[in-house]
Scaffold this active site. Structure first.
Site, PDB file in Angstrom:
ATOM      1  N   TYR A   8      73.722  -3.787  56.989  1.00  0.00           N
ATOM      2  CA  TYR A   8      75.007  -4.127  57.582  1.00  0.00           C
ATOM      3  C   TYR A   8      75.975  -2.963  57.413  1.00  0.00           C
ATOM      4  O   TYR A   8      75.890  -2.218  56.432  1.00  0.00           O
ATOM      5  CB  TYR A   8      75.628  -5.333  56.868  1.00  0.00           C
ATOM      6  N   ASP A  10      78.274 -14.694  61.636  1.00  0.00           N
ATOM      7  CA  ASP A  10      79.480 -15.528  61.722  1.00  0.00           C
ATOM      8  C   ASP A  10      80.255 -15.282  63.017  1.00  0.00           C
ATOM      9  O   ASP A  10      80.081 -14.260  63.667  1.00  0.00           O
ATOM     10  CB  ASP A  10      80.434 -15.183  60.567  1.00  0.00           C
TER      11      ASP A  10
END
Lengths: 245, 245
Positions: free
Chosen positions: B111, B53
């Site tokens: 992540y 994103d």
């Protein structure tokens, strides 16, 4: 009047340095004073422990100011961190005796300098370190640091041409830590001359890369001539960690 | 044709995300493709392991592309890091078998999410973490993570309304480490749905602050409705650490 001590962290990247220049808004001192004026309604000048250059960072810069405000310390702390830009943070607000002076009372300082030493650059630490892709001889740099520790006239390792005041300082410690590709240099001394850490770093790195020999240190300490020393390492790798009182 | 795999680090702050949007120059993919075109003289499209994103960072994003260039891998590496903006770094260039595909062959990803949890903000990590001044209950957040680990339909923890493809994923690990005021969350799974880490983080943090109860996790996993979950935590705290093949 109350005497307030601030401990301040800042990312120096966007600023022309600590010291206010006229009405410029691009200095850390200027930013903090304008929030104090807003907070107290008084026109106040703050005293820093010393200047930091354009682009230099701080984790523990110290400043003090006199005020008649009746705000509590927690109220001041939250006012500061609400109204200062996000790259300047007041970490502590303390009440001090009237005689406390952030510059005159300094007993020593600790600085850090970060070097990213890897053939591949860093996307994240690029504004908080100096990128040196060449191989560096850690043992040679350790030797250089050993030679610098102690009491010497550091005029040749400063940006001063000459000085009426003493340019003798005592370095208590220079440590090198390796954290992955990052080299972390720590300097502790009773004081530092203008640009001294950056010129010491430039010299230590030139010794590490083989561009200068170890003998340059004795040379500069004896002859006190800036020219023989290494280049000034860039401000972006330098952090004022702590001021001792 | 050669099949080249890139491992890429980027600071996502200035970008609209990984995926190229038309001719926009504000995407990571767009920046890398324009350097490849300059380097090879070919008009090449690269395939990423997946999108990130706007504002999300990466330490180990992976992409591949086919090329006829005769440049060596070290030549490509130095061309990339010379011509890419300083917030995008190519860390590795590898030669792969023809069938390697950076998206289809993904076996899993890791992540990290960083939360600055302190009454005082941070000047240095402000663009690489989410600032949460409220107290967080670490034990409660650990419990929440335990409940999320395993194989579940995570549709309710994604930005997807519905999906023709399976929304079942297996989370192998969610770890929380405390490093001073910084909380470091690590997520390892065979895959993540759109915005899944950020919605999981928003939910874990809401449980930590007491805004939501632990039961919300079973609720969202069973009812698969996004509404019951926490808010989407901001992109600036999120790092794609590694892609497993």
């Amino acid at each position: 009047m109350r005497n307030i001590k601030l401990t301040i962290e800042y990312d120096g990247k966007r600023y022309l340095g600590w010291q206010r220049l006229g009405d410029s808004d691009k200095t850390i001192q200027g930013k903090i004073e304008s929030v104090i004026n807003q907070m107290t309604g008084e026109k106040i000048e703050i005293t820093g422990s010393g200047r930091t250059d354009a682009g230099t960072h701080a984790r523990g810069q110290v400043a003090n100011f006199k005020t008649n405000t009746e705000l509590s310390r927690p109220e001041m702390l939250s006012f500061f961190n609400r109204y200062l830009p996000s790259d300047i943070v007041v970490k502590k607000v303390e009440e001090m005796p009237e005689r406390f002076h952030a510059r005159y009372n300094v007993k020593g300082k600790q600085y850090s300098y970060y070097v990213w030493n890897d053939p591949i650059p860093t996307a994240f630490e690029r504004y908080h370190s100096f990128y040196v892709p060449q191989e560096l001889d850690l043992a040679k740099m350790q030797e250089a640091c050993e030679k610098l520790i102690g009491t010497h006239d550091f005029l040749g390792f400063s940006a001063l041409k000459k000085s009426k005041k003493s340019t003798t300082r005592t370095i208590d410690e220079i440590a090198i830590e390796q954290e992955g590709s990052m080299l972390h240099f720590t300097f502790i001394a009773d004081g530092f001359l203008h640009k001294m850490v950056r010129i010491l770093m430039g010299t230590i790195l030139a010794i590490g890369s083989g561009d200068l020999g170890l003998e340059v240190i004795d040379e500069v300490l004896t002859e006190k001539v800036r020219k023989a020393a290494g280049e000034t390492a860039p401000a972006q790798g330098l952090f004022l960690d702590e001021v001792y009182y």
